[in-house]
Scaffold this motif. Structure first.
Motif, short mmCIF file in Angstrom:
data_model
loop_
_atom_site.label_atom_id
_atom_site.label_comp_id
_atom_site.label_asym_id
_atom_site.label_seq_id
_atom_site.Cartn_x
_atom_site.Cartn_y
_atom_site.Cartn_z
N ASN A 8 4.80 18.55 14.65
CA ASN A 8 3.42 18.11 14.55
C ASN A 8 3.17 17.68 13.11
N VAL A 9 2.55 16.49 12.95
CA VAL A 9 2.23 16.01 11.60
C VAL A 9 0.74 15.70 11.56
N ALA A 10 0.05 16.25 10.57
CA ALA A 10 -1.36 15.91 10.37
C ALA A 10 -1.47 15.18 9.03
N ILE A 62 0.82 -1.23 0.00
CA ILE A 62 0.00 0.00 0.00
C ILE A 62 0.85 1.27 0.00
N GLN A 63 2.18 1.10 -0.08
CA GLN A 63 3.03 2.29 -0.14
C GLN A 63 2.67 3.07 -1.41
N PRO A 64 2.58 4.40 -1.32
CA PRO A 64 2.02 5.18 -2.43
C PRO A 64 2.85 5.22 -3.72
N MET A 78 -2.18 8.48 3.15
CA MET A 78 -0.81 8.64 2.65
C MET A 78 -0.77 9.70 1.56
N GLY A 79 0.38 10.37 1.45
CA GLY A 79 0.52 11.42 0.44
C GLY A 79 -0.03 12.75 0.91
N THR A 80 -0.54 12.81 2.15
CA THR A 80 -1.14 14.07 2.62
C THR A 80 -0.47 14.60 3.87
N THR A 81 0.63 13.97 4.31
CA THR A 81 1.21 14.39 5.58
C THR A 81 1.68 15.84 5.53
N GLN A 82 1.34 16.57 6.57
CA GLN A 82 1.78 17.97 6.68
C GLN A 82 2.53 18.12 7.99
N ARG A 83 3.78 18.51 7.87
CA ARG A 83 4.67 18.65 9.02
C ARG A 83 4.74 20.11 9.40
N ARG A 84 4.69 20.43 10.71
CA ARG A 84 4.93 21.82 11.08
C ARG A 84 5.50 21.91 12.48
N PHE A 129 1.89 3.80 17.48
CA PHE A 129 3.31 4.13 17.51
C PHE A 129 4.02 3.73 16.22
N ALA A 130 5.10 4.45 15.92
CA ALA A 130 5.93 4.07 14.77
C ALA A 130 7.39 4.38 15.10
N ILE A 131 8.29 3.52 14.64
CA ILE A 131 9.73 3.71 14.85
C ILE A 131 10.46 3.51 13.52
N TRP A 132 11.37 4.44 13.22
CA TRP A 132 12.21 4.36 12.03
C TRP A 132 13.63 4.06 12.48
N GLN A 133 14.27 3.02 11.89
CA GLN A 133 15.65 2.72 12.22
C GLN A 133 16.55 3.33 11.14
N VAL A 167 10.96 8.39 16.07
CA VAL A 167 9.80 7.75 16.68
C VAL A 167 8.61 8.70 16.58
N ALA A 168 7.42 8.14 16.51
CA ALA A 168 6.23 8.98 16.48
C ALA A 168 5.09 8.32 17.26
N VAL A 169 4.24 9.18 17.85
CA VAL A 169 2.99 8.70 18.44
C VAL A 169 1.87 9.28 17.59
N LEU A 170 0.80 8.49 17.41
CA LEU A 170 -0.28 8.88 16.52
C LEU A 170 -1.61 8.86 17.27
N PHE A 171 -2.44 9.87 17.03
CA PHE A 171 -3.76 9.96 17.65
C PHE A 171 -4.79 10.23 16.57
N ILE A 173 8.30 3.75 5.27
CA ILE A 173 9.08 2.55 5.55
C ILE A 173 9.52 2.59 7.01
N LYS A 174 8.83 1.81 7.88
CA LYS A 174 9.04 1.88 9.33
C LYS A 174 8.36 0.70 10.00
N ALA A 175 8.53 0.60 11.31
CA ALA A 175 7.81 -0.37 12.11
C ALA A 175 6.66 0.38 12.79
C1 HEM Z 1 -0.01 0.99 7.76
C2 HEM Z 1 0.50 1.96 8.44
C3 HEM Z 1 1.21 3.14 7.81
C4 HEM Z 1 1.57 3.40 6.51
C5 HEM Z 1 1.35 2.54 5.28
C6 HEM Z 1 2.24 4.71 6.49
C7 HEM Z 1 2.72 5.31 5.35
C8 HEM Z 1 3.37 6.53 5.32
C9 HEM Z 1 3.87 7.18 4.11
C10 HEM Z 1 3.75 6.63 2.70
C11 HEM Z 1 4.48 8.34 4.50
C12 HEM Z 1 5.19 9.36 3.58
C13 HEM Z 1 4.51 10.66 3.53
C14 HEM Z 1 3.17 10.61 2.87
O1 HEM Z 1 2.89 9.74 2.07
O2 HEM Z 1 2.37 11.51 3.22
C15 HEM Z 1 4.35 8.42 5.92
C16 HEM Z 1 4.83 9.47 6.67
C17 HEM Z 1 4.70 9.53 8.01
N1 HEM Z 1 4.08 8.60 8.84
FE1 HEM Z 1 3.14 6.93 8.31
N2 HEM Z 1 2.28 5.20 7.76
C18 HEM Z 1 1.67 4.28 8.59
C19 HEM Z 1 1.50 4.34 9.94
C20 HEM Z 1 2.01 5.38 10.69
C21 HEM Z 1 1.95 5.43 12.13
C22 HEM Z 1 1.31 4.37 13.02
C23 HEM Z 1 2.57 6.60 12.51
C24 HEM Z 1 2.80 7.19 13.87
C25 HEM Z 1 2.71 6.54 14.98
C26 HEM Z 1 3.02 7.27 11.28
C27 HEM Z 1 3.69 8.45 11.27
C28 HEM Z 1 4.17 9.07 10.13
C29 HEM Z 1 4.92 10.33 10.13
C30 HEM Z 1 5.28 11.15 11.35
C31 HEM Z 1 5.23 10.62 8.80
C32 HEM Z 1 5.98 11.87 8.26
C33 HEM Z 1 7.40 11.48 8.07
C34 HEM Z 1 8.20 12.66 7.57
O3 HEM Z 1 7.66 13.75 7.46
O4 HEM Z 1 9.39 12.42 7.31
N3 HEM Z 1 2.67 6.50 10.20
N4 HEM Z 1 3.68 7.31 6.41
#
Ligand code: HEM
Length: 216
Positions: free
Chosen positions: A131-133, A38-40, A137-143, A189-193, A95-99, A202-204
């Motif tokens: 802060n990320v909203a 499902i990666q974009p 996927m493809g819509t993340t906004q960091r500030r 939660f998510a962790i990047w190594q 590392v990130a926490v998500l709500f 790409i993360k856990a």
């Molecule tokens: C199936 C689960 C998940 C998938 C497939 C996924 C996928 C992605 C993708 C493709 C991006 C790249 C930016 C974008 O496309 O907008 C991204 C960014 C991000 N994701 Fe996820 N995500 C998942 C779960 C999570 C979880 C659980 C968290 C936090 C606990 C999280 C936190 C973030 C953050 C903080 C970014 C921004 C990274 C940056 O700005 O460098 N994601 N994610």
């Protein structure tokens, strides 16, 4: 997960070695690699096919609040502290926490259109978490967000990070989750190594939302 209320100052609670954390054992959270299919982008799907990622298998999470701010202590194994980007193929630990912002926002893929989620995102090369909203996927906004704070240490092959934000009332600013004493929300939660070049999608991550009960 219960966020107990304690009578302690922000400085002490922000410190991973702070006395307030000694009484809080925390709970183990199991992590899994995010789904590749499902990666974009095709580039990501092809370049990570057959290559192990989301290498951090679990973490320990504790949570406390003092009526003004809420704190999450996040501990996980990582032999190397990757906190510098000296080359294009180098990435940092994060590392990130998500709500959920919308109560029924899906976790997989980080929300969907009209059902946003909010992450607090710490990277080892940043002073301040961001802060990320997102609404999928493809819509993340960091500030930058002055309400966020973090303190971290890497000792004996472990990252130990406390990330915090102020509790807020009914009218949370746009793109942020409402977290109030005496209410229930959800967390993931998510962790990047960094050493494994993990970044963005790409993360856990923790497979399911966990209930987050914030003591009154
Ligand atoms: C199936 C689960 C998940 C998938 C497939 C996924 C996928 C992605 C993708 C493709 C991006 C790249 C930016 C974008 O496309 O907008 C991204 C960014 C991000 N994701 Fe996820 N995500 C998942 C779960 C999570 C979880 C659980 C968290 C936090 C606990 C999280 C936190 C973030 C953050 C903080 C970014 C921004 C990274 C940056 O700005 O460098 N994601 N994610």
């Amino acid at each position: 997960m219960l966020v107990k209320r304690v009578d302690a100052k922000k400085e002490e609670l922000l410190d991973p070695a702070g006395a307030a954390w000694r009484k809080s054992r925390g709970s183990k959270v199991v992590l899994s690699p995010t789904p590749l299919d499902i990666q974009p982008t095709e580039y990501v799907r092809v370049s990570w096919r057959g290559r192990p990622y989301g290498k951090v298998p679990s973490m320990r999470v504790s949570a406390l609040h003092n009526g003004r701010d809420i704190f999450f202590r996040l501990v996980w194994e990582d032999d190397s502290a990757d906190s510098k980007i000296a080359d294009t193929n180098q990435f940092v630990d994060a590392v990130a926490v998500l709500f959920p912002i919308a109560a029924d926002a899906p976790l997989i893929g980080m929300g969907i259109k009209g059902k946003p989620v909010n992450a607090w995102f710490w990277r080892a090369d940043w002073e301040q978490p961001k802060n990320v909203a997102a609404e999928g996927m493809g819509t993340t906004q960091r500030r930058d967000d002055p309400a966020l704070a973090a303190k971290a240490r890497h000792t004996r092959g472990q990252w130990d990070v406390v990330i915090s934000r102020s509790l807020n009332g009914k009218r949370a600013p746009k793109g942020t989750a409402t977290l109030q004493a005496g209410t229930i929300s959800k967390i993931a939660f998510a962790i990047w190594q960094g050493a494994n070049q993990e970044r963005a999608g790409i993360k856990a991550f923790s497979l399911d939302w966990q209930e987050l009960q914030i003591e009154a």
